[in-house]
Enzyme design. Structure first.
Site, PDB file in Angstrom:
ATOM      1  N   THR A  15       0.811  -1.224   0.000  1.00  0.00           N
ATOM      2  CA  THR A  15       0.000   0.000   0.000  1.00  0.00           C
ATOM      3  C   THR A  15       0.840   1.266   0.000  1.00  0.00           C
ATOM      4  O   THR A  15       0.465   2.273  -0.606  1.00  0.00           O
ATOM      5  CB  THR A  15      -0.914  -0.003   1.252  1.00  0.00           C
ATOM      6  N   SER A  61      -0.125  -9.929  -0.852  1.00  0.00           N
ATOM      7  CA  SER A  61      -0.893 -11.182  -0.917  1.00  0.00           C
ATOM      8  C   SER A  61      -0.260 -12.126  -1.937  1.00  0.00           C
ATOM      9  O   SER A  61      -0.518 -13.329  -1.915  1.00  0.00           O
ATOM     10  CB  SER A  61      -2.337 -10.902  -1.327  1.00  0.00           C
ATOM     11  N   ASP A  92      -0.016  -7.031   4.638  1.00  0.00           N
ATOM     12  CA  ASP A  92      -0.798  -8.263   4.807  1.00  0.00           C
ATOM     13  C   ASP A  92       0.055  -9.474   5.163  1.00  0.00           C
ATOM     14  O   ASP A  92      -0.337 -10.288   5.999  1.00  0.00           O
ATOM     15  CB  ASP A  92      -1.611  -8.557   3.532  1.00  0.00           C
ATOM     16  N   THR A 167       2.783 -10.094  14.428  1.00  0.00           N
ATOM     17  CA  THR A 167       1.618 -10.577  13.706  1.00  0.00           C
ATOM     18  C   THR A 167       0.769  -9.348  13.351  1.00  0.00           C
ATOM     19  O   THR A 167       0.774  -8.377  14.098  1.00  0.00           O
ATOM     20  CB  THR A 167       0.895 -11.614  14.596  1.00  0.00           C
ATOM     21  N   THR A 278      -0.628 -21.907  19.934  1.00  0.00           N
ATOM     22  CA  THR A 278      -1.955 -21.515  20.417  1.00  0.00           C
ATOM     23  C   THR A 278      -2.660 -20.594  19.432  1.00  0.00           C
ATOM     24  O   THR A 278      -2.015 -19.776  18.770  1.00  0.00           O
ATOM     25  CB  THR A 278      -1.873 -20.830  21.800  1.00  0.00           C
ATOM     26  N   CYS A 280      -4.671 -18.445  20.553  1.00  0.00           N
ATOM     27  CA  CYS A 280      -4.865 -17.200  21.311  1.00  0.00           C
ATOM     28  C   CYS A 280      -3.949 -16.114  20.751  1.00  0.00           C
ATOM     29  O   CYS A 280      -2.933 -16.404  20.131  1.00  0.00           O
ATOM     30  CB  CYS A 280      -4.516 -17.396  22.783  1.00  0.00           C
TER      31      CYS A 280
HETATM   32  N1  ASP Z   1      -2.804  -5.445   0.365  1.00  0.00           N
HETATM   33  C1  ASP Z   1      -1.719  -4.619   0.807  1.00  0.00           C
HETATM   34  C2  ASP Z   1      -0.454  -5.470   0.817  1.00  0.00           C
HETATM   35  O1  ASP Z   1      -0.257  -6.217   1.719  1.00  0.00           O
HETATM   36  C3  ASP Z   1      -1.992  -4.074   2.157  1.00  0.00           C
HETATM   37  C4  ASP Z   1      -0.910  -3.179   2.737  1.00  0.00           C
HETATM   38  O2  ASP Z   1       0.149  -2.965   2.184  1.00  0.00           O
HETATM   39  O3  ASP Z   1      -1.172  -2.611   3.800  1.00  0.00           O
HETATM   40  O4  ASP Z   1       0.301  -5.394  -0.110  1.00  0.00           O
END
Ligand code: ASP
Length: 342
Positions: A15, A61, A92, A167, A278, A280
Protein backbone atom coordinates in the site's frame (compact mmCIF):
# COMPACT_ATOMS: atom_id res chain seq x y z
CA UNK A 1 34.60 13.00 10.53
CA UNK A 2 32.53 9.82 10.88
CA UNK A 3 31.47 8.29 7.58
CA UNK A 4 27.77 8.91 6.85
CA UNK A 5 25.52 5.86 6.95
CA UNK A 6 24.45 4.12 3.80
CA UNK A 7 21.09 2.42 3.57
CA UNK A 8 19.68 0.21 0.84
CA UNK A 9 15.89 0.47 0.43
CA UNK A 10 14.35 -2.64 -1.10
CA UNK A 11 10.92 -1.79 -2.48
CA UNK A 12 8.76 -4.88 -2.99
CA UNK A 13 5.35 -3.17 -3.21
CA UNK A 14 2.41 -2.80 -0.82
CA UNK A 15 0.00 0.00 0.00
CA UNK A 16 2.80 2.47 0.80
CA UNK A 17 3.50 2.94 -2.91
CA UNK A 18 0.01 2.31 -4.29
CA UNK A 19 -2.25 4.59 -6.32
CA UNK A 20 -5.80 4.15 -7.55
CA UNK A 21 -5.98 2.46 -10.92
CA UNK A 22 -7.76 5.02 -13.19
CA UNK A 23 -10.40 2.67 -14.66
CA UNK A 24 -11.35 0.31 -11.83
CA UNK A 25 -10.31 2.51 -8.89
CA UNK A 26 -8.55 -0.42 -7.14
CA UNK A 27 -5.22 0.16 -5.42
CA UNK A 28 -2.19 -1.01 -7.41
CA UNK A 29 1.50 -0.66 -6.50
CA UNK A 30 3.69 1.65 -8.62
CA UNK A 31 7.37 2.61 -8.84
CA UNK A 32 9.62 4.00 -6.12
CA UNK A 33 9.97 7.42 -7.72
CA UNK A 34 6.39 8.03 -6.67
CA UNK A 35 7.37 7.34 -3.04
CA UNK A 36 10.49 9.49 -3.04
CA UNK A 37 8.62 12.39 -4.69
CA UNK A 38 6.14 12.28 -1.81
CA UNK A 39 8.89 12.29 0.82
CA UNK A 40 11.32 15.10 -0.08
CA UNK A 41 12.61 14.75 3.51
CA UNK A 42 14.59 11.74 2.27
CA UNK A 43 17.00 14.17 0.58
CA UNK A 44 17.56 15.95 3.89
CA UNK A 45 18.98 12.84 5.55
CA UNK A 46 22.73 13.05 5.53
CA UNK A 47 22.74 9.37 4.52
CA UNK A 48 23.65 7.68 1.32
CA UNK A 49 20.39 6.08 0.16
CA UNK A 50 19.99 3.68 -2.73
CA UNK A 51 16.96 1.76 -3.90
CA UNK A 52 16.32 -1.63 -5.45
CA UNK A 53 12.82 -1.99 -6.87
CA UNK A 54 11.16 -5.34 -7.51
CA UNK A 55 10.01 -5.94 -11.03
CA UNK A 56 7.06 -6.16 -10.84
CA UNK A 57 6.20 -4.56 -7.49
CA UNK A 58 3.51 -6.63 -5.81
CA UNK A 59 0.67 -6.58 -3.36
CA UNK A 60 1.95 -8.69 -0.49
CA UNK A 61 -0.89 -11.18 -0.92
CA UNK A 62 1.21 -12.42 -3.84
CA UNK A 63 4.28 -13.05 -1.68
CA UNK A 64 5.72 -16.57 -1.88
CA UNK A 65 9.00 -18.18 -0.80
CA UNK A 66 10.43 -16.96 -4.14
CA UNK A 67 9.85 -13.40 -2.94
CA UNK A 68 11.77 -14.14 0.26
CA UNK A 69 14.65 -15.50 -1.80
CA UNK A 70 14.63 -12.32 -3.92
CA UNK A 71 14.78 -10.12 -0.81
CA UNK A 72 17.55 -12.24 0.74
CA UNK A 73 19.59 -12.15 -2.48
CA UNK A 74 19.17 -8.36 -2.73
CA UNK A 75 20.58 -8.05 0.79
CA UNK A 76 23.38 -10.55 0.24
CA UNK A 77 24.53 -8.95 -3.03
CA UNK A 78 25.00 -5.52 -1.48
CA UNK A 79 25.66 -6.59 2.12
CA UNK A 80 29.18 -5.18 2.38
CA UNK A 81 28.28 -1.86 0.75
CA UNK A 82 25.50 -0.80 3.15
CA UNK A 83 25.14 -0.27 6.89
CA UNK A 84 21.50 -1.26 6.95
CA UNK A 85 18.51 -2.33 4.88
CA UNK A 86 14.91 -1.13 4.79
CA UNK A 87 12.38 -3.40 3.11
CA UNK A 88 9.17 -1.72 1.93
CA UNK A 89 6.52 -4.41 1.92
CA UNK A 90 2.73 -4.76 2.04
CA UNK A 91 1.38 -5.22 5.52
CA UNK A 92 -0.80 -8.26 4.81
CA UNK A 93 2.03 -10.80 4.81
CA UNK A 94 4.82 -8.68 6.30
CA UNK A 95 4.95 -10.80 9.46
CA UNK A 96 5.51 -13.94 7.36
CA UNK A 97 8.25 -12.31 5.30
CA UNK A 98 10.03 -10.81 8.31
CA UNK A 99 9.88 -14.20 10.05
CA UNK A 100 11.18 -16.01 6.97
CA UNK A 101 14.07 -13.57 6.47
CA UNK A 102 15.10 -13.91 10.11
CA UNK A 103 15.57 -17.65 9.56
CA UNK A 104 17.20 -17.23 6.15
CA UNK A 105 19.92 -14.73 7.06
CA UNK A 106 22.50 -16.52 9.18
CA UNK A 107 25.31 -14.42 10.62
CA UNK A 108 23.35 -11.17 10.15
CA UNK A 109 25.13 -8.25 11.80
CA UNK A 110 23.21 -5.37 10.22
CA UNK A 111 19.65 -4.07 10.58
CA UNK A 112 16.97 -5.29 8.18
CA UNK A 113 13.86 -3.22 8.89
CA UNK A 114 10.54 -4.09 7.26
CA UNK A 115 7.98 -1.33 7.01
CA UNK A 116 5.01 -0.22 4.92
CA UNK A 117 1.80 1.70 5.40
CA UNK A 118 -1.91 1.36 5.91
CA UNK A 119 -2.57 4.42 3.70
CA UNK A 120 -0.69 5.14 0.43
CA UNK A 121 2.13 7.67 0.67
CA UNK A 122 0.33 10.07 -1.68
CA UNK A 123 -2.62 10.37 0.71
CA UNK A 124 -2.46 13.39 3.02
CA UNK A 125 -3.02 11.40 6.22
CA UNK A 126 -0.58 8.65 5.26
CA UNK A 127 1.27 6.74 7.96
CA UNK A 128 3.88 5.82 5.35
CA UNK A 129 6.11 8.88 5.72
CA UNK A 130 6.79 8.45 9.41
CA UNK A 131 7.21 4.70 9.02
CA UNK A 132 9.73 5.13 6.21
CA UNK A 133 11.72 7.98 7.76
CA UNK A 134 12.04 6.36 11.19
CA UNK A 135 12.88 2.95 9.68
CA UNK A 136 15.77 4.56 7.80
CA UNK A 137 16.92 6.26 10.99
CA UNK A 138 16.83 2.96 12.91
CA UNK A 139 18.61 1.10 10.10
CA UNK A 140 21.35 3.74 10.25
CA UNK A 141 21.69 3.89 14.05
CA UNK A 142 25.11 2.83 15.32
CA UNK A 143 27.10 2.82 18.49
CA UNK A 144 30.56 3.54 17.18
CA UNK A 145 30.91 0.98 14.41
CA UNK A 146 28.30 -1.40 15.80
CA UNK A 147 24.78 -1.29 14.36
CA UNK A 148 22.31 -0.70 17.15
CA UNK A 149 19.74 -3.27 15.98
CA UNK A 150 21.43 -6.05 14.01
CA UNK A 151 18.19 -7.99 13.56
CA UNK A 152 15.31 -8.49 11.15
CA UNK A 153 12.56 -6.22 12.52
CA UNK A 154 9.21 -4.70 11.68
CA UNK A 155 8.85 -0.96 12.31
CA UNK A 156 5.30 0.30 12.34
CA UNK A 157 3.47 3.15 14.07
CA UNK A 158 6.20 4.12 16.51
CA UNK A 159 7.25 0.63 17.52
CA UNK A 160 10.16 -1.53 16.47
CA UNK A 161 9.27 -5.21 16.85
CA UNK A 162 11.36 -8.33 16.34
CA UNK A 163 10.26 -9.60 12.92
CA UNK A 164 9.67 -13.22 13.91
CA UNK A 165 7.54 -12.16 16.90
CA UNK A 166 5.08 -9.99 14.98
CA UNK A 167 1.62 -10.58 13.71
CA UNK A 168 -0.76 -8.26 11.84
CA UNK A 169 -3.75 -7.72 14.09
CA UNK A 170 -5.56 -4.70 12.66
CA UNK A 171 -6.83 -4.10 9.14
CA UNK A 172 -7.99 -0.69 10.22
CA UNK A 173 -5.67 1.05 12.64
CA UNK A 174 -2.30 2.57 11.87
CA UNK A 175 -1.07 0.48 14.76
CA UNK A 176 -1.42 -2.68 12.67
CA UNK A 177 1.16 -4.99 14.21
CA UNK A 178 1.61 -6.54 17.57
CA UNK A 179 4.36 -8.59 19.18
CA UNK A 180 2.27 -10.43 21.75
CA UNK A 181 5.03 -12.28 23.55
CA UNK A 182 7.97 -9.89 23.39
CA UNK A 183 8.03 -6.15 24.21
CA UNK A 184 9.13 -3.72 21.47
CA UNK A 185 12.86 -3.49 20.75
CA UNK A 186 12.44 0.28 20.48
CA UNK A 187 9.77 2.95 20.74
CA UNK A 188 9.81 6.20 18.83
CA UNK A 189 8.55 9.29 20.60
CA UNK A 190 10.44 12.55 20.77
CA UNK A 191 13.46 10.28 20.83
CA UNK A 192 13.87 6.71 19.74
CA UNK A 193 14.28 4.69 22.93
CA UNK A 194 15.99 1.35 22.41
CA UNK A 195 15.35 -1.60 24.69
CA UNK A 196 18.92 -2.82 24.59
CA UNK A 197 18.37 -5.75 26.92
CA UNK A 198 16.09 -7.34 24.34
CA UNK A 199 18.08 -6.66 21.18
CA UNK A 200 20.12 -9.68 20.04
CA UNK A 201 23.76 -8.97 19.29
CA UNK A 202 25.89 -11.58 17.54
CA UNK A 203 28.08 -13.53 19.96
CA UNK A 204 30.28 -15.03 17.27
CA UNK A 205 31.30 -13.23 14.12
CA UNK A 206 30.70 -15.16 10.95
CA UNK A 207 30.05 -14.16 7.36
CA UNK A 208 26.47 -13.72 6.21
CA UNK A 209 25.05 -16.82 4.57
CA UNK A 210 21.55 -17.20 3.21
CA UNK A 211 19.31 -20.26 3.16
CA UNK A 212 17.12 -20.40 0.11
CA UNK A 213 15.61 -23.87 0.29
CA UNK A 214 12.01 -24.15 1.45
CA UNK A 215 9.64 -27.07 1.55
CA UNK A 216 6.10 -25.77 1.29
CA UNK A 217 4.57 -29.11 2.30
CA UNK A 218 3.19 -27.43 5.42
CA UNK A 219 -0.45 -27.01 6.48
CA UNK A 220 -2.25 -25.10 9.22
CA UNK A 221 -4.98 -26.95 11.08
CA UNK A 222 -7.04 -24.62 13.25
CA UNK A 223 -9.22 -26.34 15.81
CA UNK A 224 -12.84 -25.31 16.31
CA UNK A 225 -15.74 -26.99 18.07
CA UNK A 226 -17.37 -29.26 15.50
CA UNK A 227 -14.23 -29.97 13.43
CA UNK A 228 -15.01 -33.24 11.68
CA UNK A 229 -12.93 -36.33 11.09
CA UNK A 230 -13.24 -36.38 7.30
CA UNK A 231 -11.77 -32.88 7.03
CA UNK A 232 -8.81 -33.78 9.26
CA UNK A 233 -8.36 -37.08 7.47
CA UNK A 234 -8.31 -35.58 3.99
CA UNK A 235 -6.01 -32.77 5.05
CA UNK A 236 -3.49 -35.15 6.61
CA UNK A 237 -3.66 -37.38 3.53
CA UNK A 238 -2.70 -34.49 1.21
CA UNK A 239 0.10 -35.53 -1.12
CA UNK A 240 3.40 -33.90 -0.24
CA UNK A 241 2.21 -32.74 3.18
CA UNK A 242 5.10 -33.13 5.61
CA UNK A 243 4.11 -30.99 8.56
CA UNK A 244 1.14 -29.44 10.31
CA UNK A 245 1.01 -26.34 12.44
CA UNK A 246 -1.79 -27.21 14.85
CA UNK A 247 -3.53 -24.06 16.10
CA UNK A 248 -4.90 -25.40 19.34
CA UNK A 249 -6.97 -23.86 22.13
CA UNK A 250 -5.54 -21.86 25.04
CA UNK A 251 -2.34 -23.33 26.41
CA UNK A 252 -2.24 -25.99 23.70
CA UNK A 253 -5.40 -28.00 24.28
CA UNK A 254 -7.38 -30.19 21.87
CA UNK A 255 -10.52 -32.32 22.04
CA UNK A 256 -10.08 -35.69 23.70
CA UNK A 257 -11.88 -37.54 20.88
CA UNK A 258 -10.27 -40.90 20.09
CA UNK A 259 -10.46 -40.48 16.30
CA UNK A 260 -8.61 -37.18 16.51
CA UNK A 261 -5.61 -38.77 18.19
CA UNK A 262 -5.72 -41.75 15.83
CA UNK A 263 -5.43 -39.39 12.86
CA UNK A 264 -2.58 -37.37 14.40
CA UNK A 265 -0.71 -40.50 15.46
CA UNK A 266 -1.07 -42.07 12.05
CA UNK A 267 0.30 -38.90 10.37
CA UNK A 268 3.29 -38.87 12.75
CA UNK A 269 3.91 -42.59 12.20
CA UNK A 270 4.03 -41.90 8.45
CA UNK A 271 6.86 -39.41 9.11
CA UNK A 272 4.78 -36.22 9.53
CA UNK A 273 5.66 -33.47 11.98
CA UNK A 274 3.01 -31.70 14.09
CA UNK A 275 3.85 -28.45 15.86
CA UNK A 276 1.40 -27.12 18.43
CA UNK A 277 0.86 -23.33 18.68
CA UNK A 278 -1.96 -21.51 20.42
CA UNK A 279 -4.73 -19.81 18.50
CA UNK A 280 -4.87 -17.20 21.31
CA UNK A 281 -3.49 -13.75 20.54
CA UNK A 282 -0.85 -14.04 23.27
CA UNK A 283 0.70 -16.61 25.58
CA UNK A 284 2.29 -19.98 25.22
CA UNK A 285 1.55 -23.66 24.70
CA UNK A 286 2.22 -25.71 27.83
CA UNK A 287 1.55 -29.29 26.91
CA UNK A 288 0.69 -31.43 29.90
CA UNK A 289 -0.86 -28.61 31.91
CA UNK A 290 -4.33 -30.02 31.14
CA UNK A 291 -5.36 -33.55 30.31
CA UNK A 292 -6.56 -32.15 26.96
CA UNK A 293 -3.00 -31.38 25.91
CA UNK A 294 -1.27 -34.34 27.55
CA UNK A 295 -2.81 -36.55 24.84
CA UNK A 296 -1.13 -34.46 22.15
CA UNK A 297 2.22 -34.84 23.81
CA UNK A 298 1.94 -38.59 24.08
CA UNK A 299 0.87 -38.76 20.42
CA UNK A 300 4.21 -37.15 19.49
CA UNK A 301 3.07 -33.57 18.88
CA UNK A 302 5.84 -30.99 19.47
CA UNK A 303 5.24 -27.87 21.56
CA UNK A 304 5.69 -24.62 19.62
CA UNK A 305 5.64 -22.74 22.93
CA UNK A 306 4.96 -19.03 22.22
CA UNK A 307 5.72 -19.05 18.49
CA UNK A 308 3.43 -17.01 16.29
CA UNK A 309 1.78 -18.95 13.48
CA UNK A 310 3.80 -16.86 11.00
CA UNK A 311 7.09 -17.84 12.64
CA UNK A 312 5.97 -21.47 13.00
CA UNK A 313 5.08 -21.83 9.31
CA UNK A 314 8.23 -20.19 7.97
CA UNK A 315 10.56 -21.95 10.42
CA UNK A 316 8.99 -25.27 9.47
CA UNK A 317 9.33 -24.61 5.72
CA UNK A 318 13.00 -23.74 6.14
CA UNK A 319 13.84 -26.68 8.40
CA UNK A 320 12.07 -29.14 6.10
CA UNK A 321 13.86 -27.63 3.12
CA UNK A 322 17.26 -27.92 4.69
CA UNK A 323 17.41 -30.67 7.25
CA UNK A 324 17.16 -34.33 6.39
CA UNK A 325 16.76 -35.96 9.75
CA UNK A 326 13.49 -35.92 11.64
CA UNK A 327 15.36 -35.92 14.95
CA UNK A 328 17.31 -32.80 13.98
CA UNK A 329 14.16 -31.01 12.74
CA UNK A 330 12.41 -31.90 15.97
CA UNK A 331 15.26 -30.64 18.08
CA UNK A 332 15.52 -27.33 16.14
CA UNK A 333 11.76 -26.84 16.49
CA UNK A 334 11.93 -26.99 20.26
CA UNK A 335 14.54 -24.26 20.67
CA UNK A 336 14.94 -20.69 19.44
CA UNK A 337 17.16 -20.22 16.39
CA UNK A 338 16.98 -16.42 16.28
CA UNK A 339 14.87 -15.18 19.15
CA UNK A 340 11.55 -16.42 17.79
CA UNK A 341 10.47 -18.15 20.99
CA UNK A 342 11.00 -17.64 24.71
N1 ASP B 1 -2.80 -5.44 0.36
C1 ASP B 1 -1.72 -4.62 0.81
C2 ASP B 1 -0.45 -5.47 0.82
O1 ASP B 1 -0.26 -6.22 1.72
C3 ASP B 1 -1.99 -4.07 2.16
C4 ASP B 1 -0.91 -3.18 2.74
O2 ASP B 1 0.15 -2.97 2.18
O3 ASP B 1 -1.17 -2.61 3.80
O4 ASP B 1 0.30 -5.39 -0.11
Amino acid sequence: MEKSSSILIIYTGGTIGMVNEPVTGTLVPIDFRHISDQVPELRRFGFHLETVTFDPVIDSSDVSPDTWVKIALAIEERYDEFDGFVVLHGTDTMAYSASALSFMLTGLEKPVIFTGAQLPIGVLRTDGKENLITSIEIAAARDGNTPRVPEVCVYFENRLLRGNRTTKFSAEHFNAFTSPNLPPLAEAGLQIKYNRNLIRYPTVRRPLTISTKFDTGVGILKLFPGLGRSLVQSMLATEGLRAIILESYGTGNAPTLGWFYDELRSFITRGGVILNVTQCQAGSVEMGLYETSEGLRSAGVISGKDLTTEAAVTKMMILLGQEQSYERIKSLLTKPICGEMS
